[in-house]
Design an enzyme around this catalytic site. Structure first.
Site, mmCIF file in Angstrom:
data_model
loop_
_atom_site.group_PDB
_atom_site.id
_atom_site.type_symbol
_atom_site.label_atom_id
_atom_site.label_comp_id
_atom_site.label_asym_id
_atom_site.label_seq_id
_atom_site.Cartn_x
_atom_site.Cartn_y
_atom_site.Cartn_z
ATOM 1 N N ASP A 259 2.871 13.573 15.428
ATOM 2 C CA ASP A 259 2.976 13.693 13.965
ATOM 3 C C ASP A 259 1.599 13.848 13.337
ATOM 4 O OD1 ASP A 259 4.380 13.954 11.646
ATOM 5 O OD2 ASP A 259 4.699 11.811 11.330
ATOM 6 N N GLY B 15 7.756 1.795 8.492
ATOM 7 C CA GLY B 15 8.038 0.681 7.608
ATOM 8 C C GLY B 15 6.948 0.526 6.561
ATOM 9 N N PRO B 16 7.099 -0.484 5.668
ATOM 10 C CA PRO B 16 6.117 -0.690 4.595
ATOM 11 C C PRO B 16 4.787 -1.197 5.131
ATOM 12 C CG PRO B 16 7.744 -2.456 4.614
ATOM 13 C CD PRO B 16 8.222 -1.436 5.598
ATOM 14 N N VAL B 17 3.705 -0.875 4.400
ATOM 15 C CA VAL B 17 2.353 -1.285 4.775
ATOM 16 C C VAL B 17 1.770 -2.109 3.633
ATOM 17 C CG1 VAL B 17 0.068 -0.529 5.516
ATOM 18 C CG2 VAL B 17 2.080 0.819 6.137
ATOM 19 N N LEU C 297 0.823 -1.215 0.000
ATOM 20 C CA LEU C 297 0.000 0.000 0.000
ATOM 21 C C LEU C 297 0.852 1.258 0.000
ATOM 22 C CD1 LEU C 297 -2.780 -0.954 2.584
ATOM 23 C CD2 LEU C 297 -3.047 -0.726 0.107
ATOM 24 N N LYS D 41 1.527 -3.641 8.831
ATOM 25 C CA LYS D 41 2.731 -2.800 8.827
ATOM 26 C C LYS D 41 3.907 -3.598 9.376
ATOM 27 C CE LYS D 41 2.519 1.509 9.894
ATOM 28 N NZ LYS D 41 2.394 2.798 10.615
ATOM 29 N N GLU E 192 4.599 3.291 2.096
ATOM 30 C CA GLU E 192 5.569 3.322 3.185
ATOM 31 C C GLU E 192 5.011 4.173 4.314
ATOM 32 O OE1 GLU E 192 8.522 1.901 3.693
ATOM 33 O OE2 GLU E 192 8.600 0.807 1.789
ATOM 34 N N GLY E 193 4.867 3.581 5.493
ATOM 35 C CA GLY E 193 4.412 4.330 6.656
ATOM 36 C C GLY E 193 5.580 4.942 7.391
ATOM 37 N N GLY E 194 5.290 5.527 8.550
ATOM 38 C CA GLY E 194 6.331 6.200 9.311
ATOM 39 C C GLY E 194 7.385 5.259 9.868
#
Length: 664
Positions: free
Chosen positions: A461, A347-349, A341, A364, A343-345
């Site tokens: 954030d 790592g990848p999602v 989906l 995640k 890249e989150g804060g």
């Protein structure tokens, strides 16, 4: 006027470019171990406990010869550190402004070839340095063994930060000072702003980062004479390192021009003869044993393959709140982790579908600090897993597999809010009623984190990218997968500033300490961005419209704050609602933390339970910083909480000083 605005009209005065030091040695004076190696200029060689200095042979004018005023300047230089051991550096390198050409009496090791144990910290030194430190010295208060610091007259840095840079999207990227790769340092000083900024970036980055790694608000004129020498120093200790200097540029203006060059490759650290023999011996033994071990390796391989998905539930994990998924469940649900989906804060999602229930999930994969134990990490996640609010993305569970951690969340099909705000022209535009609903949803979630739970939860954030939208256009606040719980009375300090530039309160850069007030500041910026349909910074806009907060205040002072929004928003809204949100956004994003309301008050104002004071513009302008909402509390109900957390009901008054703080 900010430094970024002035850059547009500053005139070029003087350029002094020592491009490729090895072809301009006549302009440098070497001391100690500095010299030539492998065709490059080096500050140190393979000698241990040594230092080297390289200074320009002519002084540089830092003050106007007519009136003696300090001038603005910028320096750019390129360097590389090749360590003796790939995972361990020596001491480091420094850019130095000195009253003398070379620094007599300097020491090696922790003093970087600048000071010694007798003159360190003396105000008579008149030395300013930017250190690139690869050794943690507790006596100087170093934050780690890979950091950048600004020093005045001594080795204890006034400000410092872990080595890294902010990319063009404002995301922080870590850098290793001992990677052997060419790195660029840019130092800018504005005399008018009395501000010194330092950036670090890979040499292959075409542009200097927009946001500095370090920023020091200080008038440097008392520390600098009319003419000063500029140069570089480096030192080694018990471990060796070669410090390469490649190019450096000096400008008497604060523009940093784009530089075009071929990036060199630096040779590895020379190996001792005994090391070469050892490598040959190890290689021979490895080859000799390979055949004997091959059969055993195959047996082990097939055994491990059979047990690959076998996972052991340790006794302490039973106490964790969230459900534990098996790795096989998540592997099958995500089709082998192929449905990315984004890249989150942390790592990848990945998108997935649970077999049996057909429930859509987002998985995640968390990148976490290896120094933090898995048990401690899961304890923190179990705490987050107990959060229950309709406008928070729900944590369904986790998976622990091969020292990796996977967090499982509800999947929200419409993605993040920023795609609606700044997506393609085909993206459906949000109506004002939808925007107002989203703002209230996020406010409700943030108020719950601050006031509605047994801990004070600081998100750190708040921004559109961390707000997810479901199929009914309801908003949920997310990206709070990793947290730390602090006991009552603990004053949190952090060596790494967390958050996104533009949404970070001014006091964060000074103290590094997140509070409920810093979350409120970010939410204020969020309100302005969503309600105005404008980005926080528009560099191509007219100067008065470039910074959204300034533009909103200007419109307010001119009689109609609604003019801060785009024409499309002004035509599609309840003007009273828009005016309320804009004024509240300006108040929440006030530079002084004392002026900002708390989130419980914000929710009441948005819901019409309470009103903004009539003299709000005077409060925003006021230099006397007082808690207006405490004075205004006579018409606002006391903040109490009655939220359901699973089977736990909280009915006691909530006081920030009376609960532990949870930092996300």
């Amino acid at each position: 006027m900010s430094m970024s605005c002035k850059i547009n009209w500053l005139m070029v005065l003087v350029i002094i470019a020592l491009s490729n030091l090895e072809s301009s040695l006549g302009r440098l004076v070497f001391e100690g171990s500095a010299g030539l190696m492998n065709g490059f200029t080096t500050l140190t060689n393979t000698k241990k406990h040594a230092y080297g200095q390289a200074f320009n042979d002519e002084p540089f004018p830092f003050k106007n010869s007519v009136n003696g005023n300090m001038t603005s300047f910028s320096f750019t230089f390129f360097f590389a550190i090749v360590p003796e051991h790939i995972d361990k550096g020596s001491h480091g390198i420094a850019f130095v402004i000195s009253p003398t050409r070379g620094i007599p009496g300097a020491s090696a090791d922790q003093y970087l070839g600048i000071f010694n144990d007798t003159n360190d910290g003396n105000s008579s030194n008149h030395i300013i340095a930017v250190e690139l430190d690869i050794h943690k010295d507790d006596e100087f208060g170093d934050i780690d063994d890979n950091h950048v610091g600004i020093n005045i007259n001594g080795m204890r840095s006034i400000v410092s930060a872990p080595a890294g840079y902010y990319d063009q999207n404002g995301q922080f990227k870590n850098l290793s000072l001992i990677s052997g790769n060419l790195l660029r340092v840019t130092i800018l000083y504005s005399q008018e702003e009395k501000q010194l900024n330092v950036t670090l970036s890979p040499a292959e980055e075409a542009n200097v980062p927009k946001w500095p790694l370090l920023s020091l608000n200080k008038d440097l004129s008392p520390y600098l004479s009319k003419n000063m020498y500029i140069g570089f120093t480096a030192s080694t200790g018990s471990v060796g390192a070669i410090h390469y200097m490649w190019m450096w540029y000096v400008f008497t203006f604060i523009i940093v021009p784009k530089l075009d060059f071929d990036i060199p490759t630096f040779p590895p650290y020379p190996k001792a003869e005994s090391q070469v023999k050892l490598i040959v011996l190890v290689t021979f033994l490895t080859l000799a044993l390979f055949v004997a071990l091959a059969a055993s390796a195959l047996i082990v391989f097939f055994y491990k393959r059979h047990k690959k998905l076998l996972e052991v539930l340790e006794e302490w994990e039973v106490e964790c709140g969230p459900h534990r998924f098996s790795y096989k469940e998540l592997f099958n649900a995500t089709n082998g982790f192929k449905q990315l989906l984004g890249e989150g804060g942390f790592g990848p999602v990945f998108k997935g579908t649970l077999s049996g229930s057909n429930a859509k999930i987002a998985v995640k994969r968390v990148s976490h600090d290896s120094s933090q134990g898995m048990r401690e990490l899961l304890a923190e996640i179990s705490t987050i897993g107990r959060l229950r609010h309709p406008n928070l993305v729900r944590l369904l569970g986790y998976c622990r597999y091969k020292e990796e951690l996977y967090l499982v969340y509800d999947f929200l099909p419409n993605g993040s809010l920023d795609k609606y705000l700044y997506g393609t022209s085909d993206q459906k535009q949000l109506s004002w009623s939808q925007r107002f609903k989203i703002i209230k949803d996020v406010a409700s979630a943030l108020s719950y984190l601050h006031h509605g739970w047994i801990h004070v939860v600081i998100h750190r954030d708040i921004k559109p990218a961390n707000v997810l939208i479901d199929d009914k256009m309801n908003a949920s606040l997310g990206d709070f997968g990793l947290a730390k719980v602090y006991d009552q009375g603990y004053d949190p300090q952090t060596s790494r500033v967390a958050g996104t530039f533009g949404y970070m309160a001014p006091e964060i850069m000074r103290t590094g300490r997140p509070t409920m007030g810093t979350d409120v500041y970010a939410f204020g910026m969020f309100m302005l961005e969503v309600s105005c349909d404008r980005k926080l910074f528009e560099p191509r806009a007219e100067s008065e419209e470039a910074i959204l907060t300034n533009w909103a205040i200007n419109c307010w002072e001119n009689g109609d704050i609604v003019e801060a929004a785009t024409e499309r928003i002004r035509q599609d809204n309840d003007k009273g609602q828009l005016e309320l949100v804009l004024k509240l956004g300006v108040l929440c994003s006030h530079e002084a933390e004392e002026v900002r309301p708390d989130m419980a008050t914000v929710v009441k104002i948005l819901n019409g339970v309470s009103e903004l004071p009539d003299n709000l513009l005077d409060i925003v302008r006021s230099e006397k910083l007082e808690n207006w909402y405490e004075r205004y509390s006579k018409v606002i109900d006391p903040v109490t909480t009655e939220e359901s957390i699973g089977n736990l009901a909280i009915t006691e008054p909530i006081l920030p000083s009376g609960r532990p703080r949870l930092f996300l």
